[in-house]
Design a protein around this motif. Sequence first.
Motif, PDB file in Angstrom:
ATOM      1  N   ARG A   1       0.816  -1.222   0.000  1.00 55.11           N
ATOM      2  CA  ARG A   1       0.000   0.000   0.000  1.00 55.11           C
ATOM      3  C   ARG A   1       0.849   1.272   0.000  1.00 55.11           C
ATOM      4  NH1 ARG A   1      -4.656  -1.140   4.612  1.00 55.11           N
ATOM      5  NH2 ARG A   1      -5.720  -2.859   3.547  1.00 55.11           N
ATOM      6  N   THR A   2       2.145   1.117   0.058  1.00 54.84           N
ATOM      7  CA  THR A   2       3.044   2.258   0.216  1.00 54.84           C
ATOM      8  C   THR A   2       3.117   3.079  -1.072  1.00 54.84           C
ATOM      9  OG1 THR A   2       4.339   0.996   1.802  1.00 54.84           O
ATOM     10  CG2 THR A   2       5.387   2.923   0.844  1.00 54.84           C
ATOM     11  N   PRO A   3       2.953   4.394  -0.993  1.00 52.98           N
ATOM     12  CA  PRO A   3       2.938   5.244  -2.194  1.00 52.98           C
ATOM     13  C   PRO A   3       4.343   5.539  -2.721  1.00 52.98           C
ATOM     14  CG  PRO A   3       2.599   6.604  -0.261  1.00 52.98           C
ATOM     15  CD  PRO A   3       2.639   5.169   0.230  1.00 52.98           C
ATOM     16  N   HIS A   4       5.028   4.501  -3.161  1.00 54.85           N
ATOM     17  CA  HIS A   4       6.353   4.652  -3.746  1.00 54.85           C
ATOM     18  C   HIS A   4       6.459   3.643  -4.885  1.00 54.85           C
ATOM     19  CE1 HIS A   4      10.728   4.445  -4.242  1.00 54.85           C
ATOM     20  NE2 HIS A   4      10.822   5.557  -3.537  1.00 54.85           N
ATOM     21  N   PRO A   5       6.992   4.053  -6.033  1.00 51.39           N
ATOM     22  CA  PRO A   5       7.025   3.136  -7.189  1.00 51.39           C
ATOM     23  C   PRO A   5       7.702   1.810  -6.916  1.00 51.39           C
ATOM     24  CG  PRO A   5       7.577   5.371  -7.868  1.00 51.39           C
ATOM     25  CD  PRO A   5       7.514   5.395  -6.373  1.00 51.39           C
ATOM     26  N   PHE A   6       8.674   1.781  -6.024  1.00 48.25           N
ATOM     27  CA  PHE A   6       9.378   0.539  -5.722  1.00 48.25           C
ATOM     28  C   PHE A   6       8.407  -0.552  -5.277  1.00 48.25           C
ATOM     29  CE2 PHE A   6      11.743  -2.361  -2.977  1.00 48.25           C
ATOM     30  CZ  PHE A   6      12.875  -2.621  -3.727  1.00 48.25           C
ATOM     31  N   PHE A   7       7.352  -0.169  -4.532  1.00 51.24           N
ATOM     32  CA  PHE A   7       6.428  -1.140  -3.962  1.00 51.24           C
ATOM     33  C   PHE A   7       5.133  -1.289  -4.763  1.00 51.24           C
ATOM     34  CE2 PHE A   7       8.800   0.572  -0.246  1.00 51.24           C
ATOM     35  CZ  PHE A   7       9.498  -0.586   0.064  1.00 51.24           C
ATOM     36  N   GLN A   8       5.047  -0.625  -5.896  1.00 56.18           N
ATOM     37  CA  GLN A   8       3.793  -0.622  -6.642  1.00 56.18           C
ATOM     38  C   GLN A   8       3.839  -1.462  -7.908  1.00 56.18           C
ATOM     39  OE1 GLN A   8       0.909   0.708  -5.520  1.00 56.18           O
ATOM     40  NE2 GLN A   8       2.092   1.046  -3.651  1.00 56.18           N
ATOM     41  N   GLN A   9       4.869  -2.270  -8.077  1.00 52.63           N
ATOM     42  CA  GLN A   9       4.974  -3.111  -9.262  1.00 52.63           C
ATOM     43  C   GLN A   9       4.160  -4.395  -9.072  1.00 52.63           C
ATOM     44  OE1 GLN A   9       6.481  -1.338 -11.602  1.00 52.63           O
ATOM     45  NE2 GLN A   9       6.674   0.075  -9.880  1.00 52.63           N
ATOM     46  N   PRO A  10       3.723  -5.024 -10.178  1.00 55.34           N
ATOM     47  CA  PRO A  10       2.983  -6.295 -10.057  1.00 55.34           C
ATOM     48  C   PRO A  10       3.768  -7.313  -9.231  1.00 55.34           C
ATOM     49  CG  PRO A  10       2.887  -5.469 -12.307  1.00 55.34           C
ATOM     50  CD  PRO A  10       3.858  -4.579 -11.574  1.00 55.34           C
ATOM     51  N   ASN A  11       3.091  -7.900  -8.251  1.00 59.90           N
ATOM     52  CA  ASN A  11       3.792  -8.752  -7.290  1.00 59.90           C
ATOM     53  C   ASN A  11       2.807  -9.789  -6.740  1.00 59.90           C
ATOM     54  OD1 ASN A  11       5.090  -9.908  -5.120  1.00 59.90           O
ATOM     55  ND2 ASN A  11       5.853  -7.993  -4.275  1.00 59.90           N
ATOM     56  N   PRO A  12       2.932 -11.058  -7.147  1.00 59.18           N
ATOM     57  CA  PRO A  12       2.001 -12.079  -6.653  1.00 59.18           C
ATOM     58  C   PRO A  12       1.984 -12.201  -5.134  1.00 59.18           C
ATOM     59  CG  PRO A  12       3.293 -12.916  -8.514  1.00 59.18           C
ATOM     60  CD  PRO A  12       3.893 -11.605  -8.133  1.00 59.18           C
ATOM     61  N   MET A  13       3.128 -12.021  -4.489  1.00 55.92           N
ATOM     62  CA  MET A  13       3.167 -12.117  -3.036  1.00 55.92           C
ATOM     63  C   MET A  13       2.368 -10.992  -2.396  1.00 55.92           C
ATOM     64  SD  MET A  13       4.032 -13.850  -0.443  1.00 55.92           S
ATOM     65  CE  MET A  13       5.193 -15.023  -1.153  1.00 55.92           C
ATOM     66  N   ALA A  14       2.443  -9.787  -2.971  1.00 54.99           N
ATOM     67  CA  ALA A  14       1.669  -8.674  -2.433  1.00 54.99           C
ATOM     68  C   ALA A  14       0.174  -8.934  -2.566  1.00 54.99           C
ATOM     69  CB  ALA A  14       2.055  -7.379  -3.144  1.00 54.99           C
ATOM     70  N   VAL A  15      -0.233  -9.549  -3.671  1.00 57.37           N
ATOM     71  CA  VAL A  15      -1.646  -9.906  -3.847  1.00 57.37           C
ATOM     72  C   VAL A  15      -2.079 -10.878  -2.755  1.00 57.37           C
ATOM     73  CG1 VAL A  15      -3.300 -11.052  -5.370  1.00 57.37           C
ATOM     74  CG2 VAL A  15      -1.608  -9.464  -6.326  1.00 57.37           C
ATOM     75  N   LEU A  16      -1.252 -11.887  -2.484  1.00 59.63           N
ATOM     76  CA  LEU A  16      -1.554 -12.847  -1.423  1.00 59.63           C
ATOM     77  C   LEU A  16      -1.639 -12.148  -0.067  1.00 59.63           C
ATOM     78  CD1 LEU A  16      -1.825 -15.657  -0.159  1.00 59.63           C
ATOM     79  CD2 LEU A  16       0.670 -15.865  -0.277  1.00 59.63           C
ATOM     80  N   HIS A  17      -0.678 -11.283   0.220  1.00 56.03           N
ATOM     81  CA  HIS A  17      -0.698 -10.567   1.493  1.00 56.03           C
ATOM     82  C   HIS A  17      -1.961  -9.731   1.651  1.00 56.03           C
ATOM     83  CE1 HIS A  17       3.968 -10.783   1.996  1.00 56.03           C
ATOM     84  NE2 HIS A  17       3.363 -11.877   2.392  1.00 56.03           N
ATOM     85  N   ALA A  18      -2.364  -9.040   0.588  1.00 55.68           N
ATOM     86  CA  ALA A  18      -3.573  -8.222   0.655  1.00 55.68           C
ATOM     87  C   ALA A  18      -4.800  -9.087   0.923  1.00 55.68           C
ATOM     88  CB  ALA A  18      -3.741  -7.437  -0.645  1.00 55.68           C
ATOM     89  N   ASP A  19      -4.855 -10.265   0.317  1.00 57.03           N
ATOM     90  CA  ASP A  19      -5.979 -11.169   0.549  1.00 57.03           C
ATOM     91  C   ASP A  19      -6.021 -11.629   2.005  1.00 57.03           C
ATOM     92  OD1 ASP A  19      -6.822 -10.990  -2.066  1.00 57.03           O
ATOM     93  OD2 ASP A  19      -5.841 -12.843  -2.710  1.00 57.03           O
ATOM     94  N   ILE A  20      -4.865 -11.962   2.558  1.00 59.76           N
ATOM     95  CA  ILE A  20      -4.824 -12.407   3.954  1.00 59.76           C
ATOM     96  C   ILE A  20      -5.234 -11.275   4.886  1.00 59.76           C
ATOM     97  CG2 ILE A  20      -3.317 -13.209   5.820  1.00 59.76           C
ATOM     98  CD1 ILE A  20      -1.735 -14.770   3.692  1.00 59.76           C
ATOM     99  N   GLU A  21      -4.813 -10.059   4.594  1.00 54.59           N
ATOM    100  CA  GLU A  21      -5.226  -8.916   5.409  1.00 54.59           C
ATOM    101  C   GLU A  21      -6.737  -8.756   5.409  1.00 54.59           C
ATOM    102  OE1 GLU A  21      -3.027  -5.483   4.071  1.00 54.59           O
ATOM    103  OE2 GLU A  21      -1.183  -6.659   4.019  1.00 54.59           O
ATOM    104  N   ARG A  22      -7.363  -8.937   4.239  1.00 51.34           N
ATOM    105  CA  ARG A  22      -8.821  -8.834   4.162  1.00 51.34           C
ATOM    106  C   ARG A  22      -9.485  -9.959   4.967  1.00 51.34           C
ATOM    107  NH1 ARG A  22      -7.652  -6.901  -1.181  1.00 51.34           N
ATOM    108  NH2 ARG A  22      -7.592  -9.028  -2.012  1.00 51.34           N
TER     109      ARG A  22
END
Length: 293
Positions: A106-127
Amino acid sequence: MNQPDTPPVLVTGATGRVGRLVIDRLLDAGVPVRALTRRAGAAATLPARVEVFTGDLTVPDSLDPALRGAGAVFLVWTAPPRTAAAVVDRLAAHVRRVVFLSSPHRTPHPFFQQPNPMAVLHADIERLLAAGGLESTILRPGMFASNALAWWAPAIRAGEAVRWPYGAAASAPVDDRDIAAVAARTLRHSGYAGGDYVLTGPESLTQAAQVDVIGDVLGRRIAYEEMTPDAFRRPWEGTPAGPAADMLLAAWSAAVGQPAYLTTTVADILGTAPRTFRQWAADHATAFTEGSA
């Protein structure tokens, strides 16, 4: 000694680079600890005071013995995503509090905003954690300082140049020990329930500068040679690590030309400044000179 009437904390990923450190910090604070491992033999690597349970995130019911009577859980997801909902259901059936090691998607920096399957998984677990009514605390460490061991230590130990892509890409490496200290504190104190914390080191350093810091600590110059993205990607094409390589390349490319994202979260929670990358390198200098990382 354990604090009287303190319910145990269950640590998943107990033998990993953060989970293992969390165990030590909790024990130092007198908190009883349970460790979840997939292999019974892993108990030999853990302190004798730890109560070890064998379980697997891919078999949610196997977690029940470790969860019964626990007060909180440190959750590190180390499995495919298909059982995430069932695991969160098991957590909600037994405990109220979960500290989840997530990522800064969720961080507003381009480094963390690239397509990332792990980030998708993390977001799902947070929900899932939110929907399950759990008192959750989300920890979002940026780039781990210890990545340098896997990435660069073999070449440095061999006396070779470090060949790596995007040397001008900056990050703010955070020490694993600081991540673990924050995790342990948020597990011990209920006041952090609902918190969402991005954890970074104290300074923005390009990848080439990080290699220079390691060289300074070792007292010798380490050559850095720019590698093309295609050359970096080639060994991983067609393997399970291929998507991770693509994600890293995209993130590094997006980070070139701008400073890393920095937070004061580690200092705010612990009351002490986060360790610098130079401190981390000095404490791990032998890993760059001998043996295996």
